[in-house]
Design a protein around this motif. Structure first.
Motif, PDB file in Angstrom:
ATOM      1  N   TYR A  65      -2.549  -2.317   0.932  1.00 27.53           N
ATOM      2  CA  TYR A  65      -3.776  -1.402   0.104  1.00 27.53           C
ATOM      3  C   TYR A  65      -3.391   0.010   0.219  1.00 27.53           C
ATOM      4  O   TYR A  65      -3.588   0.928  -0.624  1.00 27.53           O
ATOM      5  CB  TYR A  65      -5.156  -1.730   1.010  1.00 27.53           C
ATOM      6  CG  TYR A  65      -5.725  -2.916   0.693  1.00 27.53           C
ATOM      7  CD1 TYR A  65      -5.940  -3.324  -0.597  1.00 27.53           C
ATOM      8  CD2 TYR A  65      -6.349  -3.797   1.737  1.00 27.53           C
ATOM      9  CE1 TYR A  65      -6.719  -4.464  -0.816  1.00 27.53           C
ATOM     10  CE2 TYR A  65      -6.883  -4.774   1.440  1.00 27.53           C
ATOM     11  CZ  TYR A  65      -7.228  -5.216   0.013  1.00 27.53           C
ATOM     12  OH  TYR A  65      -7.850  -6.405  -0.278  1.00 27.53           O
ATOM     13  N   VAL A  66      -2.372   0.230   1.186  1.00 30.29           N
ATOM     14  CA  VAL A  66      -1.701   1.830   1.233  1.00 30.29           C
ATOM     15  C   VAL A  66      -1.022   1.991  -0.252  1.00 30.29           C
ATOM     16  O   VAL A  66      -1.120   3.053  -0.676  1.00 30.29           O
ATOM     17  CB  VAL A  66      -0.816   2.033   2.404  1.00 30.29           C
ATOM     18  CG1 VAL A  66      -0.093   3.184   2.273  1.00 30.29           C
ATOM     19  CG2 VAL A  66      -1.777   1.841   3.717  1.00 30.29           C
ATOM     20  N   VAL A  67      -0.304   0.772  -0.436  1.00 32.18           N
ATOM     21  CA  VAL A  67       0.681   1.053  -1.756  1.00 32.18           C
ATOM     22  C   VAL A  67      -0.357   1.212  -2.738  1.00 32.18           C
ATOM     23  O   VAL A  67      -0.207   1.825  -3.981  1.00 32.18           O
ATOM     24  CB  VAL A  67       1.617  -0.290  -1.903  1.00 32.18           C
ATOM     25  CG1 VAL A  67       2.201  -0.447  -3.133  1.00 32.18           C
ATOM     26  CG2 VAL A  67       2.457  -0.247  -0.678  1.00 32.18           C
ATOM     27  N   LEU A  68      -1.374   0.261  -2.770  1.00 35.72           N
ATOM     28  CA  LEU A  68      -2.292   0.374  -4.144  1.00 35.72           C
ATOM     29  C   LEU A  68      -3.026   1.589  -4.053  1.00 35.72           C
ATOM     30  O   LEU A  68      -3.956   1.929  -4.912  1.00 35.72           O
ATOM     31  CB  LEU A  68      -3.068  -0.723  -3.946  1.00 35.72           C
ATOM     32  CG  LEU A  68      -2.545  -2.228  -4.432  1.00 35.72           C
ATOM     33  CD1 LEU A  68      -3.504  -3.207  -4.355  1.00 35.72           C
ATOM     34  CD2 LEU A  68      -1.777  -2.111  -5.660  1.00 35.72           C
ATOM     35  N   ARG A  69      -3.010   2.399  -2.980  1.00 40.87           N
ATOM     36  CA  ARG A  69      -3.870   3.435  -2.844  1.00 40.87           C
ATOM     37  C   ARG A  69      -5.457   3.088  -2.687  1.00 40.87           C
ATOM     38  O   ARG A  69      -6.414   3.994  -3.246  1.00 40.87           O
ATOM     39  CB  ARG A  69      -3.694   4.631  -3.734  1.00 40.87           C
ATOM     40  CG  ARG A  69      -2.359   5.174  -3.486  1.00 40.87           C
ATOM     41  CD  ARG A  69      -1.833   6.454  -4.516  1.00 40.87           C
ATOM     42  NE  ARG A  69      -0.696   6.884  -4.298  1.00 40.87           N
ATOM     43  CZ  ARG A  69       0.128   7.545  -5.136  1.00 40.87           C
ATOM     44  NH1 ARG A  69      -0.543   7.894  -6.242  1.00 40.87           N
ATOM     45  NH2 ARG A  69       1.205   7.965  -4.977  1.00 40.87           N
ATOM     46  N   ASN A  70      -5.561   2.159  -2.407  1.00 44.38           N
ATOM     47  CA  ASN A  70      -7.146   1.456  -2.161  1.00 44.38           C
ATOM     48  C   ASN A  70      -7.788   1.836  -0.979  1.00 44.38           C
ATOM     49  O   ASN A  70      -7.358   1.240   0.263  1.00 44.38           O
ATOM     50  CB  ASN A  70      -7.103  -0.041  -2.271  1.00 44.38           C
ATOM     51  CG  ASN A  70      -8.330  -0.733  -2.243  1.00 44.38           C
ATOM     52  OD1 ASN A  70      -9.389  -0.176  -1.526  1.00 44.38           O
ATOM     53  ND2 ASN A  70      -8.448  -1.786  -2.743  1.00 44.38           N
ATOM     54  N   VAL A  71      -8.351   3.088  -0.611  1.00 43.98           N
ATOM     55  CA  VAL A  71      -8.807   3.547   0.503  1.00 43.98           C
ATOM     56  C   VAL A  71      -9.822   2.826   1.246  1.00 43.98           C
ATOM     57  O   VAL A  71      -9.792   2.375   2.334  1.00 43.98           O
ATOM     58  CB  VAL A  71      -9.471   4.838   0.251  1.00 43.98           C
ATOM     59  CG1 VAL A  71     -10.036   5.484   1.492  1.00 43.98           C
ATOM     60  CG2 VAL A  71      -8.487   5.793  -0.172  1.00 43.98           C
ATOM     61  N   ASP A  72     -10.632   2.063   0.259  1.00 47.42           N
ATOM     62  CA  ASP A  72     -11.693   1.072   1.051  1.00 47.42           C
ATOM     63  C   ASP A  72     -10.882  -0.143   1.761  1.00 47.42           C
ATOM     64  O   ASP A  72     -11.362  -0.487   2.869  1.00 47.42           O
ATOM     65  CB  ASP A  72     -12.599   0.715  -0.069  1.00 47.42           C
ATOM     66  CG  ASP A  72     -13.639   1.653  -0.393  1.00 47.42           C
ATOM     67  OD1 ASP A  72     -13.828   2.705   0.157  1.00 47.42           O
ATOM     68  OD2 ASP A  72     -14.124   1.338  -1.778  1.00 47.42           O
ATOM     69  N   GLY A  73      -9.932  -0.715   0.909  1.00 44.66           N
ATOM     70  CA  GLY A  73      -9.432  -1.895   1.570  1.00 44.66           C
ATOM     71  C   GLY A  73      -8.593  -1.412   2.860  1.00 44.66           C
ATOM     72  O   GLY A  73      -8.538  -2.102   3.868  1.00 44.66           O
ATOM     73  N   VAL A  74      -7.896  -0.169   2.748  1.00 39.07           N
ATOM     74  CA  VAL A  74      -7.151   0.350   3.913  1.00 39.07           C
ATOM     75  C   VAL A  74      -7.985   0.464   5.116  1.00 39.07           C
ATOM     76  O   VAL A  74      -7.868  -0.160   6.349  1.00 39.07           O
ATOM     77  CB  VAL A  74      -6.615   1.459   3.801  1.00 39.07           C
ATOM     78  CG1 VAL A  74      -6.079   2.403   5.011  1.00 39.07           C
ATOM     79  CG2 VAL A  74      -5.457   1.530   2.865  1.00 39.07           C
TER      80      VAL A  74
END
Length: 91
Positions: A65-74
């Protein structure tokens, strides 16, 4: 691959945890970046009280999720890691 995913899901739903874990791990050998499979394994390992294994998969989820820049997922993954760590300290 679809057949493996379906079988793993069915075993998990039917409470056949060890068979489900085995199939999910097989899926990861074929496609190691499948985040949803890491999440499923983490959940199963938590149910089995195998916290180090659950932690390993949650860390993989967090990195993805960090790679995807998915803050909610992180945030969700970090919250699960925090809950897991809290249970380790408590029990």
């Amino acid at each position: 691959m679809t057949d493996l995913l379906s079988q793993a899901d069915t075993h998990e739903r039917d409470g056949m945890v060890f068979k489900a874990v085995s199939l999910w791990k097989h899926v990861l050998k074929l496609e190691p970046k499948r985040t949803e499979v890491h999440e499923r394994l983490a959940s199963l390992y938590e149910r089995m009280d195998l916290r180090p294994e659950a932690r390993e998969h949650l860390q993989s989820v967090t990195k993805h999720y960090v790679v995807l820049r998915n803050v909610d997922g992180v945030v969700r993954a970090l919250e699960r890691l925090q809950e897991l760590d809290a249970r380790n300290r408590a029990g």
